[in-house]
Design a protein around this motif. Structure first.
Motif, PDB file in Angstrom:
ATOM      1  N   LYS A  19      14.397   1.990  -0.222  1.00  0.00           N
ATOM      2  CA  LYS A  19      13.632   2.265   1.135  1.00  0.00           C
ATOM      3  C   LYS A  19      12.388   1.354   1.291  1.00  0.00           C
ATOM      4  O   LYS A  19      11.965   1.064   2.389  1.00  0.00           O
ATOM      5  N   LEU A  20      11.713   1.410   0.327  1.00  0.00           N
ATOM      6  CA  LEU A  20      10.349   0.865   0.223  1.00  0.00           C
ATOM      7  C   LEU A  20      10.637  -0.640   0.396  1.00  0.00           C
ATOM      8  O   LEU A  20       9.910  -1.345   1.250  1.00  0.00           O
ATOM      9  N   GLU A  21      11.641  -1.216  -0.084  1.00  0.00           N
ATOM     10  CA  GLU A  21      11.927  -2.504  -0.019  1.00  0.00           C
ATOM     11  C   GLU A  21      12.214  -3.049   1.450  1.00  0.00           C
ATOM     12  O   GLU A  21      11.785  -4.272   1.972  1.00  0.00           O
ATOM     13  N   ALA A  22      13.025  -2.144   1.883  1.00  0.00           N
ATOM     14  CA  ALA A  22      13.339  -2.466   3.215  1.00  0.00           C
ATOM     15  C   ALA A  22      12.174  -2.215   4.279  1.00  0.00           C
ATOM     16  O   ALA A  22      11.900  -3.352   5.085  1.00  0.00           O
ATOM     17  N   TRP A  23      11.391  -1.440   3.946  1.00  0.00           N
ATOM     18  CA  TRP A  23      10.150  -1.417   4.842  1.00  0.00           C
ATOM     19  C   TRP A  23       9.275  -2.489   4.526  1.00  0.00           C
ATOM     20  O   TRP A  23       8.641  -2.979   5.516  1.00  0.00           O
ATOM     21  N   GLU A  24       9.198  -2.950   3.170  1.00  0.00           N
ATOM     22  CA  GLU A  24       8.180  -3.971   3.040  1.00  0.00           C
ATOM     23  C   GLU A  24       8.762  -5.439   3.903  1.00  0.00           C
ATOM     24  O   GLU A  24       7.988  -6.116   4.277  1.00  0.00           O
ATOM     25  N   LYS A  25      10.241  -5.413   3.762  1.00  0.00           N
ATOM     26  CA  LYS A  25      10.719  -6.716   4.607  1.00  0.00           C
ATOM     27  C   LYS A  25      10.659  -6.573   6.000  1.00  0.00           C
ATOM     28  O   LYS A  25      10.329  -7.646   6.567  1.00  0.00           O
ATOM     29  N   ARG A  26      10.431  -5.399   6.376  1.00  0.00           N
ATOM     30  CA  ARG A  26      10.181  -5.364   7.979  1.00  0.00           C
ATOM     31  C   ARG A  26       9.063  -5.724   8.336  1.00  0.00           C
ATOM     32  O   ARG A  26       8.582  -6.230   9.341  1.00  0.00           O
ATOM     33  N   MET A  84       0.785  -1.178   0.007  1.00  0.00           N
ATOM     34  CA  MET A  84       0.021  -0.143  -0.029  1.00  0.00           C
ATOM     35  C   MET A  84       0.830   1.164  -0.067  1.00  0.00           C
ATOM     36  O   MET A  84       0.562   2.328  -0.802  1.00  0.00           O
ATOM     37  N   LEU A  85       1.987   1.328   1.052  1.00  0.00           N
ATOM     38  CA  LEU A  85       2.900   2.271   0.787  1.00  0.00           C
ATOM     39  C   LEU A  85       3.516   2.479  -0.256  1.00  0.00           C
ATOM     40  O   LEU A  85       3.423   3.554  -0.947  1.00  0.00           O
ATOM     41  N   ARG A  86       3.873   1.356  -0.930  1.00  0.00           N
ATOM     42  CA  ARG A  86       4.598   1.157  -2.127  1.00  0.00           C
ATOM     43  C   ARG A  86       3.618   2.093  -3.169  1.00  0.00           C
ATOM     44  O   ARG A  86       4.083   2.928  -3.916  1.00  0.00           O
ATOM     45  N   LYS A  87       2.332   1.886  -3.330  1.00  0.00           N
ATOM     46  CA  LYS A  87       1.478   2.475  -4.278  1.00  0.00           C
ATOM     47  C   LYS A  87       1.482   3.972  -4.186  1.00  0.00           C
ATOM     48  O   LYS A  87       1.578   4.593  -4.942  1.00  0.00           O
ATOM     49  N   ILE A  88       1.130   4.394  -2.783  1.00  0.00           N
ATOM     50  CA  ILE A  88       1.142   5.775  -2.556  1.00  0.00           C
ATOM     51  C   ILE A  88       2.303   6.459  -2.947  1.00  0.00           C
ATOM     52  O   ILE A  88       2.297   7.539  -3.903  1.00  0.00           O
ATOM     53  N   VAL A  89       3.689   5.942  -2.487  1.00  0.00           N
ATOM     54  CA  VAL A  89       4.825   6.688  -2.799  1.00  0.00           C
ATOM     55  C   VAL A  89       4.989   6.603  -4.413  1.00  0.00           C
ATOM     56  O   VAL A  89       5.406   7.730  -4.835  1.00  0.00           O
ATOM     57  N   VAL A  90       4.986   5.698  -5.098  1.00  0.00           N
ATOM     58  CA  VAL A  90       4.988   5.765  -6.520  1.00  0.00           C
ATOM     59  C   VAL A  90       4.150   6.410  -7.192  1.00  0.00           C
ATOM     60  O   VAL A  90       4.611   7.360  -8.140  1.00  0.00           O
ATOM     61  N   THR A  91       2.908   6.693  -6.871  1.00  0.00           N
ATOM     62  CA  THR A  91       1.992   7.476  -7.361  1.00  0.00           C
ATOM     63  C   THR A  91       2.448   9.121  -7.314  1.00  0.00           C
ATOM     64  O   THR A  91       2.342   9.791  -8.253  1.00  0.00           O
ATOM     65  N   VAL A  92       2.643   9.403  -5.937  1.00  0.00           N
ATOM     66  CA  VAL A  92       3.223  10.658  -5.635  1.00  0.00           C
ATOM     67  C   VAL A  92       4.564  10.978  -6.708  1.00  0.00           C
ATOM     68  O   VAL A  92       4.708  11.938  -7.218  1.00  0.00           O
ATOM     69  N   PHE A  93       5.193  10.058  -6.733  1.00  0.00           N
ATOM     70  CA  PHE A  93       6.403  10.140  -7.365  1.00  0.00           C
ATOM     71  C   PHE A  93       6.284  10.292  -8.890  1.00  0.00           C
ATOM     72  O   PHE A  93       6.677  11.445  -9.697  1.00  0.00           O
ATOM     73  N   ILE A  94       5.290   9.642  -9.531  1.00  0.00           N
ATOM     74  CA  ILE A  94       4.858   9.819 -10.966  1.00  0.00           C
ATOM     75  C   ILE A  94       4.362  11.280 -11.151  1.00  0.00           C
ATOM     76  O   ILE A  94       4.718  12.099 -12.019  1.00  0.00           O
ATOM     77  N   ILE A  95       3.423  11.722  -9.902  1.00  0.00           N
ATOM     78  CA  ILE A  95       3.077  13.003 -10.302  1.00  0.00           C
ATOM     79  C   ILE A  95       3.866  14.182 -10.519  1.00  0.00           C
ATOM     80  O   ILE A  95       4.068  15.122 -11.018  1.00  0.00           O
ATOM     81  N   ILE A  96       4.754  14.002  -9.287  1.00  0.00           N
ATOM     82  CA  ILE A  96       5.692  15.014  -8.918  1.00  0.00           C
ATOM     83  C   ILE A  96       6.867  15.218 -10.406  1.00  0.00           C
ATOM     84  O   ILE A  96       6.893  16.227 -10.981  1.00  0.00           O
ATOM     85  N   CYS A  97       7.211  13.890 -10.916  1.00  0.00           N
ATOM     86  CA  CYS A  97       7.877  13.982 -12.155  1.00  0.00           C
ATOM     87  C   CYS A  97       7.050  14.591 -13.383  1.00  0.00           C
ATOM     88  O   CYS A  97       7.671  15.139 -14.009  1.00  0.00           O
TER      89      CYS A  97
END
Lengths: 290, 172
Positions: free
Chosen positions: B159-166, B1-14
């Protein structure tokens, strides 16, 4: 065993091959549908209008503020000189204005005598700020910060500095897309102001960097059109209002068929430095109905 | 879920950067293609699936704002993301050569596809002109921007992968 079948206790995920196939079909269908109609325009334009456009407005505002500050510093001296010059010009213009006013008074009287109506009244206009440009390098399209909520609609004409910029091709609630006349996929029907000869002005990517737009199919039997002639939008276009300045002819050549002429026009608008535009809210069709 | 939000924000910013900030940083009227960088970077970092989904949405955004009909850029970018995802197996975060090569090839093929489908079919045949004045400069500028944007994307992904692993550990 098929990879699509769900096993017990396993989270279901569609293999990317199938996802690719499904989305390909979806894209193709959507392309075919939107080629002729605009059924998806409204919902999608609304969604991106509220998600993306606020960011664009923010950045555009910030960018505009920064460039204004830097320009202010550079231009104070130039502006002082210009102010002097402009004051002299005002004096001259006031004088001219009084003369013209007298002429206008006379014109109105004569018009009354001939019982002619004013042919082209003032159009209603809405100012808008450009908040984004085309994300690719192929076309010249930009986004403005006004939309349906401000009374804009597709096919409205956009001008700046007295010249034609383009027309609105898509609207969202708080944004609109303007396709400019220099864009490679744009065509405008124009005419020379002096001789009222029609021509087709079509945008071209190759000439965009040199600041010209090519025109063609100019039928000039009397050989009267020459370089420097004013070109305005013609009466026969169904999208563009008549008599909006497009630009000035910079070169003109006879075509190989010896019947029509083609050449280049220098547009009246500086497309490189466009910040604010005016949208004419009168539409060609609506004007004709009245 | 966090990944989806972060990637969406990333796309919009770019996307917003590309059509506002980079417009004033344009060299000779050419702007870089951040959408290609994102699509292929997430393609080879995360695999075919994510590449094609991110490509689809990046393209859709361009389509809604600038396309004359929906779905064209979405389709092109989706395939670019998918093909980049094929290289996920030979991708190592320490290696910069493969990402640069993939991004430049992606951008060149994107330019050529756009030329063939939207310009050549309208009888604009001077391929060499468009290649040397539009496609090649765009690819080169994109590569320059990649040198700055790619490390950011890599770090975000890490960072996202580390968060997912945790998170996965917490549930076990």
């Amino acid at each position: 065993m098929s990879p699509v079948i769900k096993r017990k206790g396993e989270k279901f995920t569609l293999p990317s091959k199938y996802l690719l196939f499904i989305l390909t079909v979806l894209c193709t269908v959507v392309m075919l549908v939107t080629f002729g109609t605009d059924v998806f325009d409204r919902p999608l334009n609304t969604v991106v209008g509220y998600v993306v456009v606020p960011f664009q407005q923010g950045i555009a505002k910030l960018g505009g503020w920064l460039s204004n500050r830097s320009e202010e510093l550079v231009q104070i001296r130039i502006l002082l000189d210009e102010n002097m010059r402009l004051k002299e010009e005002i004096a001259a213009l006031t004088e001219e204005n009084t003369l013209l006013q007298q002429d206008k008074y006379e014109l109105n009287k004569l018009r009354e005598l001939f019982s002619l109506n004013e042919q082209y009244g003032e159009y209603n206009k809405v100012g808008a700020r450009i908040i984004g440009r085309d994300s690719g390098n192929w076309y010249s399209v930009f986004i403005i910060d006004k939309g349906e909520e401000d009374g804009l609609a597709a096919d409205m004409n956009v001008i700046a500095g007295g010249g034609l910029v383009g027309r609105i091709t898509s609207v969202g609630p708080n944004w609109a897309r303007v396709t400019s006349i220099i864009s490679d996929n744009s065509k405008v029907s124009g005419m020379t102001l002096s001789t009222e000869d029609n021509m087709i002005i079509s945008g071209d990517l190759k000439l965009m960097s040199s600041g010209c737009i090519p025109f063609g199919q100019l039928l000039d039997a009397q050989n009267k059109v020459k370089e420097g002639d004013k070109v305005v939008t013609s009466d026969i276009s169904d999208k563009f209002l008549p008599n909006i300045l497009i630009g000035y002819i910079s070169s003109i050549n006879m075509d190989a068929n010896n019947l029509t002429k083609s050449g280049q026009i220098v547009p009246a608008v500086d497309f490189e430095h466009l910040g604010e535009v005016l949208v004419i809210t009168d539409m060609k069709q609506a004007v004709e109905e009245n | 879920m966090l990944r989806k939000i972060v990637v969406t924000v990333f796309i919009i910013i770019c996307f917003v950067l590309q059509c506002s900030v980079f417009d004033s940083l344009a060299f000779a009227g050419i702007i870089p293609n951040l959408m290609i960088i994102l699509t292929s970077a997430f393609g080879f970092m995360r695999g075919e699936r994510e590449g094609l989904i991110i490509g689809f949405f990046c393209g859709l955004l361009s389509d809604i704002f600038f396309g004359s009909f929906l779905g064209f850029y979405a389709l092109v970018l989706m395939y670019i993301g998918y093909i980049n995802g094929k290289f996920c197996k030979i991708f190592y975060p320490e290696d910069i050569k493969l990402p640069l090569a993939l991004i430049i090839v992606s951008d060149l093929s994107y330019g050529i596809i756009c030329y063939v489908l939207t310009f050549m079919l309208r009888t604009r045949f001077q391929f060499t002109y468009y290649f040397t004045h539009i496609i090649l400069p765009e690819a080169l500028y994109t590569i320059v921007v990649t040198l700055f944007l790619y490390p950011v994307a890599l770090k975000v992904n890490k960072k996202l992968e580390a968060w997912e692993k945790r998170r996965a550990k917490k549930f076990v």
